[in-house]
Design a protein around this motif. Structure first.
Motif, mmCIF file in Angstrom:
data_model
loop_
_atom_site.group_PDB
_atom_site.id
_atom_site.type_symbol
_atom_site.label_atom_id
_atom_site.label_comp_id
_atom_site.label_asym_id
_atom_site.label_seq_id
_atom_site.Cartn_x
_atom_site.Cartn_y
_atom_site.Cartn_z
ATOM 1 N N ASP A 21 40.065 45.874 33.676
ATOM 2 C CA ASP A 21 40.467 44.784 32.788
ATOM 3 C C ASP A 21 39.511 43.613 32.983
ATOM 4 O O ASP A 21 38.946 43.437 34.058
ATOM 5 N N GLU A 22 39.375 42.815 31.951
ATOM 6 C CA GLU A 22 38.574 41.605 32.047
ATOM 7 C C GLU A 22 39.402 40.479 32.654
ATOM 8 O O GLU A 22 40.599 40.375 32.405
ATOM 9 N N VAL A 23 38.774 39.667 33.469
ATOM 10 C CA VAL A 23 39.395 38.451 33.975
ATOM 11 C C VAL A 23 38.460 37.309 33.588
ATOM 12 O O VAL A 23 37.290 37.318 33.932
ATOM 13 N N PHE A 24 38.966 36.362 32.835
ATOM 14 C CA PHE A 24 38.138 35.296 32.290
ATOM 15 C C PHE A 24 38.117 34.085 33.213
ATOM 16 O O PHE A 24 38.965 33.923 34.091
ATOM 17 N N LYS A 25 37.129 33.222 32.984
ATOM 18 C CA LYS A 25 37.014 31.993 33.761
ATOM 19 C C LYS A 25 38.264 31.128 33.625
ATOM 20 O O LYS A 25 38.627 30.413 34.530
ATOM 21 N N ASP A 26 38.906 31.224 32.463
ATOM 22 C CA ASP A 26 40.087 30.408 32.223
ATOM 23 C C ASP A 26 41.379 31.159 32.591
ATOM 24 O O ASP A 26 42.431 30.904 32.039
ATOM 25 N N ALA A 27 41.278 32.073 33.561
ATOM 26 C CA ALA A 27 42.441 32.830 33.996
ATOM 27 C C ALA A 27 43.450 31.898 34.666
ATOM 28 O O ALA A 27 43.084 30.948 35.341
ATOM 29 N N THR A 28 44.717 32.215 34.465
ATOM 30 C CA THR A 28 45.781 31.417 35.068
ATOM 31 C C THR A 28 46.003 31.863 36.512
ATOM 32 O O THR A 28 45.484 32.894 36.951
ATOM 33 N N GLN A 29 46.781 31.113 37.244
ATOM 34 C CA GLN A 29 47.103 31.479 38.618
ATOM 35 C C GLN A 29 47.822 32.820 38.660
ATOM 36 O O GLN A 29 47.597 33.621 39.557
ATOM 37 N N ARG B 67 47.763 38.612 40.023
ATOM 38 C CA ARG B 67 47.877 39.980 39.518
ATOM 39 C C ARG B 67 46.696 40.837 39.960
ATOM 40 O O ARG B 67 46.848 41.996 40.322
ATOM 41 N N TYR B 68 45.491 40.256 39.940
ATOM 42 C CA TYR B 68 44.286 40.999 40.310
ATOM 43 C C TYR B 68 43.881 40.769 41.760
ATOM 44 O O TYR B 68 42.789 41.131 42.160
ATOM 45 N N GLU B 69 44.760 40.154 42.528
ATOM 46 C CA GLU B 69 44.536 39.875 43.948
ATOM 47 C C GLU B 69 43.246 39.086 44.171
ATOM 48 O O GLU B 69 42.467 39.371 45.068
ATOM 49 N N LEU B 70 43.020 38.100 43.304
ATOM 50 C CA LEU B 70 41.841 37.239 43.404
ATOM 51 C C LEU B 70 42.197 35.832 43.877
ATOM 52 O O LEU B 70 41.355 34.948 43.882
ATOM 53 N N ASP B 71 43.441 35.631 44.265
ATOM 54 C CA ASP B 71 43.875 34.307 44.682
ATOM 55 C C ASP B 71 43.493 33.976 46.103
ATOM 56 O O ASP B 71 43.008 34.729 46.854
#
Length: 116
Positions: free
Chosen positions: A99-107, A112-116
């Protein structure tokens, strides 16, 4: 004649703005990482020289290529089952973006993508 020129101008401008919007939507991220894109394009599994596996709160296991086989460098250079490591490397070489994750992704997206 003047009416036709005005109509053609309006249609041309409309198409131009539509194409700008489409271009912006498809390229807003600018990274090239879109769904279905290979993570490691052109990875030659036969040229992988070393694989490191980090186990949390334990050791790091290093598998090194020696001639045509992998050995466990950290375990007295014992040979590793080449079929299994080659299968893993082949799977990695064929990984694709899910899936794409954009620069304007929400928290919530980052969690969800374990990028926090």
């Amino acid at each position: 004649m003047r009416f036709q020129l005005k109509t053609v101008s309006i249609v041309t401008l409309s198409l131009f703005f539509v194409s700008l919007i489409v271009f912006y939507q498809t390229n807003r991220r600018g990274s090239g990482f879109i769904e279905g894109t290979e993570v490691f394009p052109g990875l030659d599994v036969n040229k992988v020289a070393k694989v490191e596996i980090q186990i949390p709160k334990k050791n790091t296991v290093t598998l090194s290529r020696s001639k045509n086989e992998f050995i466990a460098s950290d375990f007295y250079s014992l040979p590793i089952d080449n079929n299994r490591i080659n299968s893993i490397l082949f799977d990695i070489s064929n990984m694709q973006i899910k899936d794409e994750v954009f620069k304007d992704a929400t928290q919530n997206d980052l969690v969800r993508y374990e990028l926090d």
